[in-house]
Design an enzyme around this catalytic site. Sequence first.
Site, mmCIF file in Angstrom:
data_model
loop_
_atom_site.group_PDB
_atom_site.id
_atom_site.type_symbol
_atom_site.label_atom_id
_atom_site.label_comp_id
_atom_site.label_asym_id
_atom_site.label_seq_id
_atom_site.Cartn_x
_atom_site.Cartn_y
_atom_site.Cartn_z
ATOM 1 N N CYS A 56 17.181 -14.392 28.538
ATOM 2 C CA CYS A 56 16.033 -14.460 27.525
ATOM 3 C C CYS A 56 15.738 -12.984 27.700
ATOM 4 O O CYS A 56 15.988 -12.190 28.536
ATOM 5 C CB CYS A 56 14.877 -14.820 28.573
ATOM 6 N N CYS A 60 10.223 -10.669 32.559
ATOM 7 C CA CYS A 60 9.296 -11.143 33.543
ATOM 8 C C CYS A 60 9.907 -11.127 35.110
ATOM 9 O O CYS A 60 11.002 -11.580 35.193
ATOM 10 C CB CYS A 60 8.958 -12.662 33.286
ATOM 11 N N CYS A 63 11.420 -14.108 36.862
ATOM 12 C CA CYS A 63 12.159 -15.056 36.102
ATOM 13 C C CYS A 63 13.640 -15.002 36.233
ATOM 14 O O CYS A 63 14.377 -14.233 35.838
ATOM 15 C CB CYS A 63 11.789 -15.304 34.820
ATOM 16 N N CYS A 100 7.981 -32.236 29.417
ATOM 17 C CA CYS A 100 7.794 -30.775 29.209
ATOM 18 C C CYS A 100 9.178 -30.092 28.787
ATOM 19 O O CYS A 100 10.313 -30.146 29.697
ATOM 20 C CB CYS A 100 7.208 -30.066 30.208
ATOM 21 N N CYS A 131 5.235 -31.727 25.851
ATOM 22 C CA CYS A 131 4.842 -30.494 26.029
ATOM 23 C C CYS A 131 6.090 -29.649 25.829
ATOM 24 O O CYS A 131 7.005 -30.044 26.011
ATOM 25 C CB CYS A 131 4.395 -30.506 27.502
ATOM 26 N N CYS A 191 -1.875 -25.718 27.947
ATOM 27 C CA CYS A 191 -1.495 -25.846 29.338
ATOM 28 C C CYS A 191 -1.143 -24.447 29.656
ATOM 29 O O CYS A 191 -0.323 -23.626 28.975
ATOM 30 C CB CYS A 191 -0.192 -26.642 29.527
ATOM 31 N N ARG A 263 -2.362 -28.555 38.087
ATOM 32 C CA ARG A 263 -1.139 -28.939 38.351
ATOM 33 C C ARG A 263 -0.397 -28.141 39.456
ATOM 34 O O ARG A 263 -0.220 -26.785 39.556
ATOM 35 C CB ARG A 263 -0.202 -28.829 37.251
HETATM 36 N N1 SAM Z 1 9.824 -18.446 27.735
HETATM 37 C C1 SAM Z 1 8.673 -19.143 27.829
HETATM 38 C C2 SAM Z 1 7.547 -18.332 28.428
HETATM 39 O O1 SAM Z 1 7.697 -17.427 29.292
HETATM 40 O O2 SAM Z 1 6.260 -18.730 28.009
HETATM 41 C C3 SAM Z 1 8.527 -20.570 28.443
HETATM 42 C C4 SAM Z 1 9.658 -20.737 29.775
HETATM 43 S S1 SAM Z 1 9.057 -19.851 31.257
HETATM 44 C C5 SAM Z 1 10.098 -20.017 32.456
HETATM 45 C C6 SAM Z 1 7.605 -20.610 31.746
HETATM 46 C C7 SAM Z 1 6.924 -20.356 32.927
HETATM 47 O O3 SAM Z 1 7.695 -20.473 34.150
HETATM 48 C C8 SAM Z 1 6.552 -18.836 33.091
HETATM 49 O O4 SAM Z 1 5.471 -18.592 32.240
HETATM 50 C C9 SAM Z 1 6.299 -18.793 34.601
HETATM 51 O O5 SAM Z 1 4.810 -18.902 34.805
HETATM 52 C C10 SAM Z 1 7.100 -19.844 35.239
HETATM 53 N N2 SAM Z 1 8.172 -19.429 35.915
HETATM 54 C C11 SAM Z 1 9.286 -18.886 35.705
HETATM 55 N N3 SAM Z 1 9.917 -18.337 36.834
HETATM 56 C C12 SAM Z 1 9.303 -18.689 37.852
HETATM 57 C C13 SAM Z 1 9.560 -18.808 39.247
HETATM 58 N N4 SAM Z 1 10.631 -17.930 39.917
HETATM 59 N N5 SAM Z 1 8.579 -19.191 40.078
HETATM 60 C C14 SAM Z 1 7.373 -19.566 39.596
HETATM 61 N N6 SAM Z 1 7.152 -20.045 38.446
HETATM 62 C C15 SAM Z 1 8.045 -19.427 37.251
HETATM 63 FE FE1 SF4 Z 2 11.914 -15.405 29.328
HETATM 64 FE FE2 SF4 Z 2 11.697 -16.221 31.955
HETATM 65 FE FE3 SF4 Z 2 9.771 -14.673 30.694
HETATM 66 FE FE4 SF4 Z 2 9.804 -17.056 29.791
HETATM 67 S S1 SF4 Z 2 9.252 -16.310 32.067
HETATM 68 S S2 SF4 Z 2 9.727 -15.173 28.783
HETATM 69 S S3 SF4 Z 2 12.242 -17.489 29.975
HETATM 70 S S4 SF4 Z 2 11.741 -14.179 31.197
#
Ligand code: SAM
Ligand code: SF4
Length: 350
Positions: A56, A60, A63, A100, A131, A191, A263
């Site tokens: 990606c 973040c 992530c 989802c 979702c 959500c 949730r």
């Molecule tokens: N890329 C899209 C986004 O960020 O909106 C969708 C997928 S992203 C992985 C969805 C959510 O997963 C993120 O907004 C975050 O809140 C959660 N998430 C990702 N990594 C995580 C982690 N290590 N621990 C807890 N929640 C996590």
């Molecule tokens: Fe990309 Fe992960 Fe951020 Fe979603 S949470 S935008 S998958 S880096």
Amino acid sequence: MHEPTLRFDWRLDEIEALFALPFNDLLFQAQQVHRQHFDANQVQVSTLLSIKTGACPEDCKYCPQSGHYATGLGKEKLLEIEAVVTQAEAAREAGASRFCMGAAWRSPRERDLPAVLEMVRRVKALGLETCMTLGMLAPEQADRLAEAGLDYYNHNLDTSPEYYGEIITTRTYADRLETLGNVRQAGMKVCSGGILGMGEAPRDRAALLQQLANLEPHPESVPINQLVKVPGTPLEYAEDLDPIDFIRAIAVARILMPQSHVRLSAGREEMDESTQALAFLAGANSIFYGDKLLTTANPQAQSDQALFAKLGIVPERREIEGDDGALHAVASRQPDTAAGEVLYYDASLA
Ligand code: SAM
Ligand code: SF4
Ligand code: DTB
């Protein structure tokens, strides 16, 4: 008991005062609110599938799928539609009522949308709620997803506006709010939630919940994730959140957003049963079910079945509009009941 008025004007000091209540008083209040709106022994069950994993462009810090960090995840292509349908069928058979689908995108590309829309249609045709979480959405993209029948769109605020810049630099808080507005405008259910345990201060947890609770209408679904610390991410060594602080946040979310499903999301694999039981007592009434979240582990289905049985919790029924226009309780399986009525009894979870 009379219907309390929903509020969308929560002040930070009011929310901090809820957090500061004696734990038993906070849980009592949350449980009272919970019982006004929900069956306290039912928990909604969703299953997650990563339809596009890794690489990606966003940064973040929590992530594992960000291309900025070496977490061992490769870049995968968008899954084939049939593969997604097969997984959705399996989730339905295992007892999930919502499916989802998540993609590691900043936002969906035009050329991927037709396949994504077809996934929505096909999964919905299985009788599952749908979702998706695909990153930022333009108004027109939200409209097309809604037209395809997408029930919910997940897009998290993640943390407070003040702490946000410590966690993500490639898109802003305002971008996120804009996407949530586009989702709402398109007529889909929202959500949205966040992640706790990223080194934020208690005030940030209150401010995140304030942002969510002052969205009008409230998000129908509020995922509260505990950070899953993934090796290679900058938050790999974040300090553990005290479970009591986590439960407090669930309880405050329940009080602020009485009609929303709260949730208990990522992080259950690291929680003991008592903490999860407390989360349900505090008003959490939804979980991700199945042995994987997007890329990390979730508790095994059998241990969730055992936990539900121990606590006397049953999976929530959901209602869909039948051909006769009436709302019927519905099941993910066991359709062997009288026509037009039914239905849900899920042997695997009950
Ligand atoms: N890329 C899209 C986004 O960020 O909106 C969708 C997928 S992203 C992985 C969805 C959510 O997963 C993120 O907004 C975050 O809140 C959660 N998430 C990702 N990594 C995580 C982690 N290590 N621990 C807890 N929640 C996590
Ligand atoms: Fe990309 Fe992960 Fe951020 Fe979603 S949470 S935008 S998958 S880096
Ligand atoms: C949400 O709030 N939590 C889910 C879902 N929405 C998409 C994702 C959790 C991801 C945890 C890390 C992983 O498995 O990659």
